[in-house]
Every structure is written in C-alpha cells, then in structure tokens.
Write an enzyme that holds these catalytic residues in place. Structure first.
Site, PDB file in Angstrom:
ATOM      1  N   GLU A  93     -23.470  -6.530  31.457  1.00  0.00           N
ATOM      2  CA  GLU A  93     -23.868  -5.137  31.666  1.00  0.00           C
ATOM      3  C   GLU A  93     -25.392  -5.028  31.523  1.00  0.00           C
ATOM      4  O   GLU A  93     -26.005  -5.792  30.780  1.00  0.00           O
ATOM      5  CB  GLU A  93     -23.108  -4.324  30.607  1.00  0.00           C
ATOM      6  CG  GLU A  93     -23.142  -2.840  30.587  1.00  0.00           C
ATOM      7  CD  GLU A  93     -22.966  -2.044  31.840  1.00  0.00           C
ATOM      8  OE1 GLU A  93     -23.563  -2.393  32.861  1.00  0.00           O
ATOM      9  OE2 GLU A  93     -22.297  -0.998  31.760  1.00  0.00           O
ATOM     10  N   ASP A  94     -25.988  -4.109  32.247  1.00  0.00           N
ATOM     11  CA  ASP A  94     -27.448  -3.950  32.166  1.00  0.00           C
ATOM     12  C   ASP A  94     -27.885  -3.331  30.851  1.00  0.00           C
ATOM     13  O   ASP A  94     -28.796  -3.823  30.188  1.00  0.00           O
ATOM     14  CB  ASP A  94     -27.975  -3.129  33.353  1.00  0.00           C
ATOM     15  CG  ASP A  94     -27.260  -1.787  33.531  1.00  0.00           C
ATOM     16  OD1 ASP A  94     -26.290  -1.505  32.793  1.00  0.00           O
ATOM     17  OD2 ASP A  94     -27.664  -1.024  34.426  1.00  0.00           O
ATOM     18  N   ASP A  97     -25.805   2.394  26.143  1.00  0.00           N
ATOM     19  CA  ASP A  97     -26.464   3.593  25.644  1.00  0.00           C
ATOM     20  C   ASP A  97     -25.515   4.246  24.626  1.00  0.00           C
ATOM     21  O   ASP A  97     -25.466   3.828  23.475  1.00  0.00           O
ATOM     22  CB  ASP A  97     -26.758   4.476  26.865  1.00  0.00           C
ATOM     23  CG  ASP A  97     -27.550   5.724  26.545  1.00  0.00           C
ATOM     24  OD1 ASP A  97     -28.103   5.809  25.449  1.00  0.00           O
ATOM     25  OD2 ASP A  97     -27.609   6.628  27.400  1.00  0.00           O
ATOM     26  N   PHE A 146     -35.891   6.224  28.606  1.00  0.00           N
ATOM     27  CA  PHE A 146     -35.205   5.902  29.858  1.00  0.00           C
ATOM     28  C   PHE A 146     -35.978   4.806  30.578  1.00  0.00           C
ATOM     29  O   PHE A 146     -37.159   4.959  30.883  1.00  0.00           O
ATOM     30  CB  PHE A 146     -35.060   7.141  30.742  1.00  0.00           C
ATOM     31  CG  PHE A 146     -34.020   6.947  31.806  1.00  0.00           C
ATOM     32  CD1 PHE A 146     -32.679   7.236  31.542  1.00  0.00           C
ATOM     33  CD2 PHE A 146     -34.369   6.431  33.045  1.00  0.00           C
ATOM     34  CE1 PHE A 146     -31.704   7.014  32.506  1.00  0.00           C
ATOM     35  CE2 PHE A 146     -33.395   6.214  34.017  1.00  0.00           C
ATOM     36  CZ  PHE A 146     -32.067   6.505  33.755  1.00  0.00           C
ATOM     37  N   ARG A 159     -34.602  -0.185  41.230  1.00  0.00           N
ATOM     38  CA  ARG A 159     -33.831  -1.363  40.813  1.00  0.00           C
ATOM     39  C   ARG A 159     -34.568  -2.662  41.095  1.00  0.00           C
ATOM     40  O   ARG A 159     -34.349  -3.683  40.446  1.00  0.00           O
ATOM     41  CB  ARG A 159     -32.484  -1.407  41.547  1.00  0.00           C
ATOM     42  CG  ARG A 159     -31.523  -0.297  41.169  1.00  0.00           C
ATOM     43  CD  ARG A 159     -30.145  -0.621  41.747  1.00  0.00           C
ATOM     44  NE  ARG A 159     -29.270   0.535  41.780  1.00  0.00           N
ATOM     45  CZ  ARG A 159     -28.537   0.973  40.752  1.00  0.00           C
ATOM     46  NH1 ARG A 159     -28.608   0.338  39.605  1.00  0.00           N
ATOM     47  NH2 ARG A 159     -27.765   2.021  40.861  1.00  0.00           N
TER      48      ARG A 159
HETATM   49  P1  IMP Z   1     -23.279   4.610  28.232  1.00  0.00           P
HETATM   50  O1  IMP Z   1     -21.879   4.836  28.687  1.00  0.00           O
HETATM   51  O2  IMP Z   1     -23.884   5.871  27.671  1.00  0.00           O
HETATM   52  O3  IMP Z   1     -23.411   3.447  27.277  1.00  0.00           O
HETATM   53  O4  IMP Z   1     -24.150   4.357  29.493  1.00  0.00           O
HETATM   54  C1  IMP Z   1     -24.223   3.137  30.141  1.00  0.00           C
HETATM   55  C2  IMP Z   1     -24.767   3.319  31.528  1.00  0.00           C
HETATM   56  O5  IMP Z   1     -25.736   4.369  31.591  1.00  0.00           O
HETATM   57  C3  IMP Z   1     -25.498   2.067  31.967  1.00  0.00           C
HETATM   58  O6  IMP Z   1     -24.631   1.147  32.584  1.00  0.00           O
HETATM   59  C4  IMP Z   1     -26.528   2.626  32.900  1.00  0.00           C
HETATM   60  O7  IMP Z   1     -25.986   2.744  34.192  1.00  0.00           O
HETATM   61  C5  IMP Z   1     -26.820   4.010  32.388  1.00  0.00           C
HETATM   62  N1  IMP Z   1     -28.059   4.092  31.574  1.00  0.00           N
HETATM   63  C6  IMP Z   1     -28.158   4.355  30.266  1.00  0.00           C
HETATM   64  N2  IMP Z   1     -29.436   4.343  29.858  1.00  0.00           N
HETATM   65  C7  IMP Z   1     -30.169   4.038  30.951  1.00  0.00           C
HETATM   66  C8  IMP Z   1     -31.591   3.854  31.166  1.00  0.00           C
HETATM   67  O8  IMP Z   1     -32.449   3.955  30.268  1.00  0.00           O
HETATM   68  N3  IMP Z   1     -31.951   3.540  32.436  1.00  0.00           N
HETATM   69  C9  IMP Z   1     -31.061   3.414  33.451  1.00  0.00           C
HETATM   70  N4  IMP Z   1     -29.745   3.572  33.281  1.00  0.00           N
HETATM   71  C10 IMP Z   1     -29.297   3.882  32.045  1.00  0.00           C
END
Ligand code: IMP
Length: 172
Positions: A93-94, A97, A146, A159
């Site tokens: 996963e990238d 959050d 972000f 990207r």
């Molecule tokens: P989570 O479900 O809140 O953990 O969010 C995960 C997803 O939110 C990641 O796979 C990203 O697609 C997106 N995301 C969260 N923070 C960022 C950021 O700082 N930049 C870009 N995408 C983000």
C-alpha cells in the site's frame, strides 16, 4: 511543493524493505497484492529487488475522499484474479492514514483463508490512525500532511513525480 523524500532516499529505503522481506519469505511462495493506483510505483520498485519467486496481483478500492471513507466501508473496484487459500500474502500500500482502508481490506483478505497476511506500506501517518492496523514493513513514518508523488495523487494528479512532496498549502 516542499520535497519530503528525494528519489535516492526512496530508492534506498525501498531496497532495505525488499531485503527484509526477502529474508522473511525465503522458502515461502509469496503473493504480493498491490493496491491500485497509489502503490503501483512503490510495488514496481520493490519487486525488482526481490529474487524470490513472487507472484503479483492487484486490487482497486474506492479512493480517498469517497463518501464511504469515514464509515470504513471500502468499495472494491477491482478484485483479485487469484484465490488466496493457503497463500502467503503481502499487501503493498502507498500510505496508511486513518487505517480504515487497510483494516477493511485485511478483514476481507483473511476471510479468504490465506496462510498469512502481512502489510508493506511506504508511508505511515501514524498519528492519524482511527483503527489499529498491523504495518509489518514500513518505509517512513510521516506527520499529518498531505503528500503527493511516487504514486500518490491529489485528484489523480502528481502520481508521476519521482519524489514525495508535501502539497502546497498543506504545511504549517
Ligand atoms: P485511510 O483509509 O484513511 O488509511 O486512507 C488510505 C488512503 O487514503 C490511501 O491509500 C491513499 O489513497 C489516501 N491518502 C491518505 N493520505 C494521503 C496523502 O497524504 N496523499 C495522498 N493520498 C492519501
């Protein structure tokens, strides 16, 4: 934009992660699951350091800002092509959050009865976590800003940047 991780810092860390993964999965048949679209570049770099006989598959889930985000219910846009029963799975996963996306995915994957599931995440916004998720391999822990680049987008843009940068107006 302020650069957070230059290409060489990313490359060094990705190579280190690959080394650890390789040591942990020696003798095991590893299936890497890349989460589209953000993990594509990370995954591509990571697997080129692995001399294990790995397989790769992808899942796509509804992206950041989707209406379902806060509920933790993630919409599957593209599912896996391979069955998971008995497989050793590593989710790539990238960024994590709140953890809601990964939590949902892990529950879904475990229900398919793999032998093991671990996670490899390039960036961990640990202080934002709402639900606990295991991050077994972590590139960098970052603060609550972000970020874009190296696969990460803002409204599908940025990207392709070879570095990770803080999006303008997102800092201090
Ligand atoms: P989570 O479900 O809140 O953990 O969010 C995960 C997803 O939110 C990641 O796979 C990203 O697609 C997106 N995301 C969260 N923070 C960022 C950021 O700082 N930049 C870009 N995408 C983000």
């Amino acid at each position: 934009m302020k650069i957070m991780f230059m290409p060489d810092a990313l490359a060094t860390r990705v190579a280190e992660l690959a080394q650890t993964i390789e040591a942990d999965y020696r003798e095991k048949d590893l299936l890497l699951i890349g989460i589209l679209k953000g993990a594509v570049i990370f995954l591509a770099d990571l697997i080129r350091h692995l001399s294990l006989p790995v397989e790769v598959d992808f899942m796509a889930v509804a992206s950041y800002g989707a209406a379902t985000k806060s509920s933790g219910v993630v919409r599957i846009l593209k599912d896996l092509e391979v069955p998971l029963a008995g497989r050793h799975v590593l989710v790539v996963e990238d960024i994590v959050d709140t953890g809601l996306t990964l939590r949902y995915l892990l529950d879904l994957l475990w229900a398919r009865e793999p032998a093991s599931v671990r996670t490899c995440v390039l960036l961990d916004k640990r202080e934002r976590r709402l639900v606990p998720v295991p991050v077994d391999y972590c590139g960098f822990v970052i603060p609550d800003v972000f970020v874009v680049g190296y696969g990460l987008d803002y409204a599908e843009k940025y990207r392709q940047l070879p570095y990770v940068a803080v999006l303008d107006g997102e800092e201090g």
